[in-house]
Write an enzyme that holds these catalytic residues in place. Structure first.
Site: not given
Ligand code: AP5
Ligand code: MG
Ligand code: ZN
Length: 216
Positions: A171, A13, A127, A160, A88
């Site tokens: 997660r 994402k 990552r 992270r 989410r």
């Molecule tokens: P990346 O692009 O980083 O993936 P992502 O989907 O952004 O993953 P996140 O871990 O950031 O998602 P998340 O939803 O768990 O975390 P968030 O920060 O939103 O890609 C991942 C890896 O794969 C990278 O190394 C990349 O290079 C690689 N990659 C990408 N595409 C690829 C491909 N096609 N092929 C190969 N490799 C690839 O949330 C974190 C925490 O915050 C949550 O757990 C929660 O506690 C809180 N939080 C955030 N938003 C909310 C909300 N709305 N409500 C409640 N809690 C929330």
């Molecule tokens: Mg992300």
């Protein structure tokens, strides 16, 4: 253009949202990045969010919704935005829908990046993230020019805290329980578009741009 990114943790994402933001000149808004920035600055919000994030649980809706509504009310969001990690939960989606409806607006697309769970755990262990500008790298699939250093801003990259295997598994569980129902929700709203997230990054980008350009 108002776009949201759906998909499991690690689906890509953040990677794709940054490219969408660049191409369509709209802000990339990640609630996860907002929480992490607050934590880095030591704000009360950051401390409250940390307790949930470190365990891989969702931050409570009331806290998250307030931050998001505040952010999308800023001037730079006038022409749209790409939301990454929000909504989410169904209640979060309802709040967003109501807020948009009050302004006579609606979402244009919910891009759902599909990646199976087993591929996610491997991805996450490689990552590396930039705490300075939120750029995302992967040691194999998308390495920075110089190991451990951000190409964009030069800061040292970090792993992270919530990318430990056990936390990633939680997660994923939380994702399936609380977030995956949004796929059905946005399908009923007729804005859902699925994209195969197991392709190479550039092919995922191409598929998303084709949708946003109205080609597909
Ligand atoms: P990346 O692009 O980083 O993936 P992502 O989907 O952004 O993953 P996140 O871990 O950031 O998602 P998340 O939803 O768990 O975390 P968030 O920060 O939103 O890609 C991942 C890896 O794969 C990278 O190394 C990349 O290079 C690689 N990659 C990408 N595409 C690829 C491909 N096609 N092929 C190969 N490799 C690839 O949330 C974190 C925490 O915050 C949550 O757990 C929660 O506690 C809180 N939080 C955030 N938003 C909310 C909300 N709305 N409500 C409640 N809690 C929330
Ligand atoms: Mg992300
Ligand atoms: Zn950086």
């Amino acid at each position: 253009m108002k776009v949201i990114m759906l998909g499991a943790p690690g689906a890509g994402k953040g990677t794709q949202a940054a490219l969408i933001a660049e191409k369509y000149h709209i802000p990339h808004i990640s609630t996860g990045d907002i929480f992490r920035a607050n934590l880095k600055e030591g704000t009360e919000l950051g401390m409250r969010a940390k307790a949930y994030m470190d365990k891989g649980e969702l931050v409570p809706d009331d806290l998250t919704v307030e931050i998001l509504l505040d952010r999308v009310s800023k001037d730079d969001c006038r022409d749209g935005y790409v939301l990454d990690g929000f909504p989410r939960t169904i209640p979060q989606a309802e709040v967003l829908k109501d807020a948009l409806a009050k302004r006579g607006e609606k979402l244009d697309y919910a891009i759902n990046i599909e990646v199976p769970d087993d591929a996610i755990v491997t991805r996450m262990s490689g990552r590396r993230s930039c705490p300075g500008c939120n750029a995302v790298y992967h040691i194999v699939y998308n390495p920075p020019g110089k190991e451990g250093v951000c190409d964009v801003c030069g800061e040292a990259l970090v792993t992270r805290k919530d990318d430990e295997a056990d936390t990633v598994r939680n997660r994923l569980k939380v994702y399936h329980d609380q977030t995956a129902p949004l796929i059905d929700y946005y399908s009923k709203e007729e804005v859902l578009r699925d994209v195969d997230g197991t392709q190479e990054m550039k092919d995922v980008t191409e598929a998303i741009f084709a949708i946003l350009d109205g080609v597909q």
